[in-house]
Write a protein that holds these residues in place. Structure first.
Motif, PDB file in Angstrom:
ATOM      1  N   ARG A  78      -5.764  -1.283  -1.625  1.00  0.00           N
ATOM      2  CA  ARG A  78      -4.575  -0.637  -1.044  1.00  0.00           C
ATOM      3  C   ARG A  78      -4.921   0.734  -0.467  1.00  0.00           C
ATOM      4  O   ARG A  78      -4.328   1.157   0.520  1.00  0.00           O
ATOM      5  N   LYS A  79      -5.883   1.419  -1.100  1.00  0.00           N
ATOM      6  CA  LYS A  79      -6.321   2.705  -0.550  1.00  0.00           C
ATOM      7  C   LYS A  79      -6.945   2.522   0.827  1.00  0.00           C
ATOM      8  O   LYS A  79      -6.717   3.316   1.750  1.00  0.00           O
ATOM      9  N   ILE A  80      -7.724   1.455   0.982  1.00  0.00           N
ATOM     10  CA  ILE A  80      -8.366   1.191   2.273  1.00  0.00           C
ATOM     11  C   ILE A  80      -7.309   0.840   3.323  1.00  0.00           C
ATOM     12  O   ILE A  80      -7.396   1.273   4.480  1.00  0.00           O
ATOM     13  N   ILE A 123      -1.974   1.538  -7.383  1.00  0.00           N
ATOM     14  CA  ILE A 123      -2.718   1.788  -6.143  1.00  0.00           C
ATOM     15  C   ILE A 123      -4.174   1.399  -6.368  1.00  0.00           C
ATOM     16  O   ILE A 123      -4.956   2.114  -6.984  1.00  0.00           O
ATOM     17  N   THR A 124      -4.547   0.228  -5.872  1.00  0.00           N
ATOM     18  CA  THR A 124      -5.902  -0.296  -6.038  1.00  0.00           C
ATOM     19  C   THR A 124      -6.810   0.203  -4.922  1.00  0.00           C
ATOM     20  O   THR A 124      -6.367   0.831  -3.961  1.00  0.00           O
ATOM     21  N   LYS A 125      -8.087  -0.116  -5.045  1.00  0.00           N
ATOM     22  CA  LYS A 125      -9.059   0.279  -4.022  1.00  0.00           C
ATOM     23  C   LYS A 125      -8.718  -0.382  -2.689  1.00  0.00           C
ATOM     24  O   LYS A 125      -8.823   0.246  -1.620  1.00  0.00           O
ATOM     25  N   SER A 169       1.852   6.265  -7.115  1.00  0.00           N
ATOM     26  CA  SER A 169       0.773   7.116  -7.606  1.00  0.00           C
ATOM     27  C   SER A 169       1.192   8.580  -7.629  1.00  0.00           C
ATOM     28  O   SER A 169       0.876   9.313  -8.573  1.00  0.00           O
ATOM     29  N   LEU A 197      -4.274   1.925   3.336  1.00  0.00           N
ATOM     30  CA  LEU A 197      -3.647   3.207   3.674  1.00  0.00           C
ATOM     31  C   LEU A 197      -4.486   3.992   4.673  1.00  0.00           C
ATOM     32  O   LEU A 197      -3.954   4.597   5.605  1.00  0.00           O
ATOM     33  N   ILE A 198      -5.799   3.959   4.490  1.00  0.00           N
ATOM     34  CA  ILE A 198      -6.697   4.664   5.415  1.00  0.00           C
ATOM     35  C   ILE A 198      -6.583   4.060   6.814  1.00  0.00           C
ATOM     36  O   ILE A 198      -6.486   4.783   7.817  1.00  0.00           O
ATOM     37  N   SER A 209       2.598   1.673  -3.349  1.00  0.00           N
ATOM     38  CA  SER A 209       1.668   2.105  -4.396  1.00  0.00           C
ATOM     39  C   SER A 209       1.307   3.581  -4.235  1.00  0.00           C
ATOM     40  O   SER A 209       1.086   4.280  -5.226  1.00  0.00           O
ATOM     41  N   ALA A 210       1.247   4.049  -2.987  1.00  0.00           N
ATOM     42  CA  ALA A 210       0.954   5.469  -2.754  1.00  0.00           C
ATOM     43  C   ALA A 210       2.056   6.343  -3.340  1.00  0.00           C
ATOM     44  O   ALA A 210       1.785   7.357  -3.992  1.00  0.00           O
ATOM     45  N   ALA A 245       0.826  -1.214   0.000  1.00  0.00           N
ATOM     46  CA  ALA A 245       0.000   0.000   0.000  1.00  0.00           C
ATOM     47  C   ALA A 245       0.859   1.261   0.000  1.00  0.00           C
ATOM     48  O   ALA A 245       0.566   2.217  -0.720  1.00  0.00           O
TER      49      ALA A 245
END
Length: 482
Positions: free
Chosen positions: A243-245, A239-241, A92, A247-248, A88-89, A85
């Motif tokens: 991986r975004k979660i 950065i997939t959905k 991006s 990160l959150i 990927s951030a 994650a």
């Protein structure tokens, strides 16, 4: 240089010898703080060879809650890193900045500074060089710029560490204060440090781009850059959905941690979280989930360990890792930080010997006499300057904190300086040396990857170092009087 373990073990032996030389003495204590003027001699208790080997064992037992937190944090990071994650951030960010390299420097440096100020990001930065080098070179900058972006970015984050568990966390625990004490001044140091690092790096990068002969490594650049021709920055991880979660969840975990360790009630008189907690536990469903959890603001290492353990499980289950993989990743992450956990015991063994040998009071008494009528700011700045050479001798940040804080923190009481100021002096002094220390593995690794000679790095970094020292002087003075 011998390893930090060897140096610390040698210091335990030296401390034991001192118990035969230095007169035994102690202070009367009030709330674990030595009372000035109460020093008195006591019966000697010299430490033998058995005590020398026993000291690290007793030290590790005394540091068990900190060591366990470090291992759980390692397991948490092991699971997060497996999701890619964070990678990927960064990928991006690089993709969106294509053609806008001017903004690359501040955004990346803030990215690395956040890692430094939250979990002490250091060795992890080495993995990002292959990704960033070709982009920085294509933008017309040099390899020294690459090191500045990554190494200085994470470094100023550590220097102004808000909740860095390896520096602030361990030092605060040993100083007998909450990790949240002094956080407002560390925030000032972080903002000033990051700003100065960005300005310094952007000025150097702009100068090199306008005139390549201004590069510190100009005579070597063709040779150095040639070996990076095969580096491919296009291999950035998507950065997939999911991986975004992740990160959150990752960010939210550290936000909760920061909120939980600020002493809202007893330091600032803010009762919001205590009142909220008291109201929630009266409701059966919340009582079931919260159990005996302390209110936010009263947390320390045990509670933070629980937080990172829960977050590890949530991320692993969300990412649908098999049960055996979850355990393997957590164990592998904990293993990466095992040396940090173990060094706490060896380092604390020094204070165990000094305490059991009844000479730490005498050492503090000497400090009390020396600090009579000493200006507060002079003590704070002197502590900072002391930690710069000490870091060269003991390059392990956690080891240095554990070895020195039991002595330096009580001296602050005699000087009328808050212990949180000493913690800040320690973390700032340690990181100031790390910017140039040849025993700093992250710096050595960065220079090895890029091929930049150590002597050229020293030449490039001198103005930056001077600025950092001025910033630390200012913040320590503010913290001392405010």
């Amino acid at each position: 240089m011998p390893t930090a373990f060897t140096i610390l073990f040698a210091l335990i032996f030296v401390a034991a010898i001192f118990t035969y030389i230095i007169p035994a003495g102690t202070y009367d204590y009030a709330d674990k703080i030595p009372v000035p003027g109460t020093y008195h001699l006591v019966k000697t208790n010299p430490q033998g060879l058995w005590d020398v080997f026993q000291a690290p064992i007793k030290g590790f037992k005394a540091a068990l809650d900190v060591a366990l937190f470090i291992l759980i944090l390692g397991g948490f990071l092991g699971i997060v890193f497996e999701t890619k994650a964070i990678d990927s951030a960064l990928g991006s960010i690089l993709k969106k900045l294509n053609g806008k390299e001017k903004y690359l420097i501040p955004i990346l440096m803030i990215f690395f500074a956040i890692g430094g100020t939250t979990y002490g990001m250091a060795e992890e930065t080495i993995a990002f060089y292959p990704l960033i080098i070709p982009i920085v070179l294509a933008a017309g900058y040099d390899l020294v710029t690459v090191i500045m972006i990554i190494f200085l970015g994470s470094g100023v984050g550590v220097l102004g560490g808000l909740v860095d568990p390896f520096a602030v966390g361990i030092a605060s625990e040993l100083a007998g204060i909450s990790i949240g004490e002094g956080i407002q001044f560390r925030l000032i140091a972080l903002i000033l440090g990051v700003s100065w690092a960005i300005i310094f790096t952007m000025r150097y990068a702009a100068k090199v781009k306008a005139d390549p002969t201004k590069s510190i490594t100009y005579d070597m650049n063709q040779k150095l850059i040639k070996k990076f021709n095969n580096f491919d920055s296009s291999q950035a991880i998507e950065i997939t959905k999911k991986r975004k979660i992740v990160l959150i969840i990752f960010i939210l975990t550290f936000v909760i941690m920061i909120i939980s360790i600020i002493p809202w009630q007893y330091k600032f008189g803010i009762n919001f979280f205590a009142n909220l907690h008291a109201s929630l536990i009266k409701i059966p469903v919340f009582k079931f989930f919260l159990g005996s959890m302390l209110p936010l603001g009263d947390w320390f290492f045990v509670e933070m360990s629980v937080l990172f353990l829960i977050s590890s499980i949530i991320i692993a289950i969300f990412y649908r890792f098999p049960e055996n993989k979850i355990i393997d990743l957590f164990m592998a992450g904990a293993k990466d930080l095992l040396s940090v956990a173990l060094i706490l015991g060896v380092a604390r063994g020094i204070s165990i010997i000094l305490n059991d040998g009844m000479i730490i009071g005498t050492i503090l008494h000497s400090g009390e006499m020396a600090l009579t009528n000493v200006n507060k700011a002079v003590f704070a700045i002197g502590s900072y300057l002391l930690y710069i050479p000490l870091t060269f001798l003991i390059p392990s940040t956690s080891g240095l904190a554990t070895a020195s804080m039991p002595i330096i923190a009580p001296l602050a009481d005699f000087a009328g300086v808050g212990r949180e100021v000493v913690v800040m002096a320690f973390q700032s002094g340690a990181e100031t040396m790390n910017f140039i220390s040849p025993t700093q593995c992250v710096l050595v690794g960065a220079l090895a990857i890029t091929g930049v000679p150590y002597s050229r790095w020293l030449k490039a970094i001198r103005p930056f170092l001077l600025g950092i020292i001025v910033i630390v002087f200012i913040v320590l003075t503010l913290a001392t009087y405010l």
